[in-house]
Design an enzyme around this catalytic site. Structure first.
Site, PDB file in Angstrom:
ATOM      1  N   HIS A  50     -44.372 -11.953  35.156  1.00  0.00           N
ATOM      2  CA  HIS A  50     -44.936 -11.238  34.009  1.00  0.00           C
ATOM      3  C   HIS A  50     -43.800 -10.903  33.035  1.00  0.00           C
ATOM      4  CE1 HIS A  50     -47.761  -8.842  31.765  1.00  0.00           C
ATOM      5  NE2 HIS A  50     -46.827  -7.914  31.669  1.00  0.00           N
ATOM      6  N   GLY A  69     -45.617 -24.392  30.189  1.00  0.00           N
ATOM      7  CA  GLY A  69     -44.995 -24.642  31.485  1.00  0.00           C
ATOM      8  C   GLY A  69     -43.487 -24.571  31.511  1.00  0.00           C
ATOM      9  N   THR A  70     -42.880 -23.705  30.695  1.00  0.00           N
ATOM     10  CA  THR A  70     -41.415 -23.607  30.783  1.00  0.00           C
ATOM     11  C   THR A  70     -40.987 -22.947  32.093  1.00  0.00           C
ATOM     12  OG1 THR A  70     -41.217 -21.489  29.612  1.00  0.00           O
ATOM     13  CG2 THR A  70     -41.164 -23.485  28.270  1.00  0.00           C
ATOM     14  N   ASN A  71     -41.792 -22.048  32.614  1.00  0.00           N
ATOM     15  CA  ASN A  71     -41.448 -21.469  33.925  1.00  0.00           C
ATOM     16  C   ASN A  71     -41.594 -22.509  35.029  1.00  0.00           C
ATOM     17  OD1 ASN A  71     -40.700 -18.505  33.918  1.00  0.00           O
ATOM     18  ND2 ASN A  71     -42.435 -18.544  32.494  1.00  0.00           N
ATOM     19  N   ILE A  96     -57.444 -14.157  35.006  1.00  0.00           N
ATOM     20  CA  ILE A  96     -57.386 -13.232  36.147  1.00  0.00           C
ATOM     21  C   ILE A  96     -58.167 -13.844  37.305  1.00  0.00           C
ATOM     22  CG2 ILE A  96     -58.072 -10.946  36.971  1.00  0.00           C
ATOM     23  CD1 ILE A  96     -57.236  -9.844  34.252  1.00  0.00           C
TER      24      ILE A  96
HETATM   25  C1  GAR Z   1     -44.557 -16.613  30.125  1.00  0.00           C
HETATM   26  O1  GAR Z   1     -43.850 -15.749  29.273  1.00  0.00           O
HETATM   27  C2  GAR Z   1     -45.188 -15.842  31.262  1.00  0.00           C
HETATM   28  O2  GAR Z   1     -44.398 -14.789  31.748  1.00  0.00           O
HETATM   29  C3  GAR Z   1     -46.417 -15.305  30.590  1.00  0.00           C
HETATM   30  O3  GAR Z   1     -46.885 -16.376  29.796  1.00  0.00           O
HETATM   31  C4  GAR Z   1     -45.785 -17.198  29.401  1.00  0.00           C
HETATM   32  C5  GAR Z   1     -46.065 -18.634  29.814  1.00  0.00           C
HETATM   33  O4  GAR Z   1     -45.042 -19.520  29.401  1.00  0.00           O
HETATM   34  N1  GAR Z   1     -47.366 -14.854  31.565  1.00  0.00           N
HETATM   35  C6  GAR Z   1     -48.178 -13.818  31.367  1.00  0.00           C
HETATM   36  O5  GAR Z   1     -48.247 -13.202  30.323  1.00  0.00           O
HETATM   37  C7  GAR Z   1     -49.040 -13.452  32.569  1.00  0.00           C
HETATM   38  N2  GAR Z   1     -49.670 -12.169  32.373  1.00  0.00           N
HETATM   39  P1  GAR Z   1     -44.808 -20.928  30.119  1.00  0.00           P
HETATM   40  O6  GAR Z   1     -46.152 -21.664  30.207  1.00  0.00           O
HETATM   41  O7  GAR Z   1     -43.865 -21.632  29.183  1.00  0.00           O
HETATM   42  O8  GAR Z   1     -44.195 -20.683  31.463  1.00  0.00           O
END
Ligand code: GAR
Length: 211
Positions: free
Chosen positions: A111, A13-15, A94
């Protein structure tokens, strides 16, 4: 009217954190994150929601036989909470057509590559960066796009390029792309949507000036 935002997550969940931080700094104009929905019990993203005082719920992928059954349960949860914008922030499953039908041009995904490179079914998380390095690209980056029925195929909202460097591992490249691109363009795209500044015209998304 403030738009009600739900963020769908599967892991760290950093995003999501970038969105919560942007919200705390007043950078999400016209919207409020009201729900974090996780596909996994115990995802660290749930802690982040709790720390920010945002409501959360779990729709566990493993409780369903199919992506379709999971998607139907998610749609029900979102509609029950009057969600206007759905953000996929590291959501690694998906979603099926029921989701797009319920939220046409109202689902954003981040992405970790420059679409149409290194995207589609099977390209998620670290795998994206493994494949980019194996191909030998010198530039990668991140894309925020609207979600349609084609995986990673919807209209592009924002993109940002990031240089690949000598000695990069998938983990190092992933981190650089997150810091320099994903955490920047995802909050920007969410704010533009909530300010009604995104106009979809076929595959092209026009960004409108402030009215
Ligand atoms: C992120 O890099 C995101 O862009 C990617 O997974 C990671 C999740 O990190 N998403 C995909 O690959 C979707 N196809 P997070 O949980 O730290 O945000």
């Amino acid at each position: 009217m403030m738009k009600r935002i739900a963020v769908l997550v599967s892991g760290g969940g950093t995003n999501l954190q970038a969105l919560l931080d942007a919200q705390a700094h007043g950078e999400i104009k016209g919207g409020e994150i009201v729900l974090v929905l996780s596909s996994a019990e115990g995802a660290y993203a749930l802690e982040r929601a709790k720390n920010a005082g945002v409501d959360s719920c779990v729709v566990a992928r493993k409780s369903f036989d199919s992506n379709r059954a999971m998607t139907q349960a998610i749609v029900k949860e979102l509609q029950g909470r009057n969600i206007d914008l759905v953000v996929l922030a590291g959501f690694l499953h998906i979603l099926t057509e029921e989701m797009v039908t319920a939220y046409p041009n109202a689902i954003l995904n981040v992405h970790p590559a420059l679409i149409p490179s290194f995207c589609g079914a099977g390209y998620y998380g670290l795998k994206v960066h493994e494949k980019a390095l194996a191909y030998g690209v010198k530039v990668s980056g991140a894309t925020v796009h609207f979600v349609t029925e084609e995986p990673d195929g919807g209209p592009i909202v924002l993109q940002k390029a990031v240089a690949v460097q000598e000695g990069d591992t998938p983990e190092i490249l992933q981190k650089r792309i997150m810091q320099e691109a994903e955490w920047v363009i995802l909050p920007q795209a969410v704010s533009l949507f909530c300010e009604d500044r995104l106009k979809v015209d076929g595959r092209t998304v026009h960004i409108l000036e402030h009215s």
